[in-house]
Scaffold this active site. Sequence first.
Site, short mmCIF file in Angstrom:
data_model
loop_
_atom_site.label_atom_id
_atom_site.label_comp_id
_atom_site.label_asym_id
_atom_site.label_seq_id
_atom_site.Cartn_x
_atom_site.Cartn_y
_atom_site.Cartn_z
CG LEU A 64 -2.12 -1.26 1.05
CD1 LEU A 64 -2.80 -1.54 2.81
CD2 LEU A 64 -2.80 -1.03 0.10
N PRO A 65 0.12 2.38 -0.32
CG PRO A 65 -1.12 3.77 -1.82
CD PRO A 65 -0.92 2.65 -0.74
CB THR A 93 8.27 1.83 1.16
OG1 THR A 93 9.29 0.76 0.53
CG2 THR A 93 9.25 2.47 2.32
CE LYS A 168 12.25 0.94 -0.23
NZ LYS A 168 11.25 0.60 -0.62
CE LYS A 243 6.10 5.65 1.05
NZ LYS A 243 5.66 4.35 -0.05
#
Length: 300
Positions: A64-65, A93, A168, A243
């Site tokens: 998901l975003p 992420t 990450k 992001k």
Amino acid sequence: MRIAFIGLGNMGGGMAANLAKAGHEVRAFDLSEAALAKAEERGASRAADAATAVEGADAVVTMLPAGKHVADVYRSSVFGKAPTSAILLDCSTIDVATAKQVEEEAKAAGYAMVDAPVSGGIAAAEGGTLTFMVGGSADAFDRARPILEKMGKAVIHAGESGSGQAAKIVNNMLLGVTMAGTCEAFVLAQKLGLDPQVFFDISSKASGQSWSMTSYCPVPGVGPETPADRGYEGGFAAQLMLKDLALAMEAAQAAGAYTPMGGEAEELYRRFVERGGGPKDFSALIKMIDDSWTMPSDAR
């Protein structure tokens, strides 16, 4: 296994297809009709909504975003809907704090859960060659690993809850910094009269070597084929790099870590995205650095 897969975007679509290809029964859901139709073509069955997808599932995978979407989906459609015997894998992420909070809520509700963000991009998602950085208990990791191995070439246990997300965003901060430096180096080399191929031949075998230089060169026609050779299309979007850099800076502030290079990289990518470069591959930053970037008319 019966696997619910929620989130079929550029990454999730390929990942779900690889699970279906491996023989799992994949029940998929996404808000996009086009994404659902493509998932069906590639071996998944569609669910009417996320809560329906997780009914009777042995595992739930989400891609998901952002953190708010992850928290909402698990709270509204997974907890209390999926069997408590299901292993939950969030491959999005997101920020470390939300990852830890959702995993604490999962544990309280009787579920085992891991945060398992990915590295590798769209091509690796399609090819099943992703790298997974996994946070969670050793038992949850052991349960998640066989599923993740069907989608990736490397599955690494990073530590307890939230550690996958930490790995990450730190990795992508380093990637953003090295790509920005690589772009600057090529621009300076050309202004000093060096041929880009000659500079590549030297630096890729010298102390300036990095993955951004050797495997993902931002200059067209130099080194292995990269998005630069395709008009900076089909790679890792600059807006996604921004992001991840923003998440890294948020985490650095919370941890009291001094990350000046990460901050500079975030600022560079923010400027590029604000000038309409968001959909382009992140290596297209070189076009802003060499002053050849033209802002798209729809971004003005």
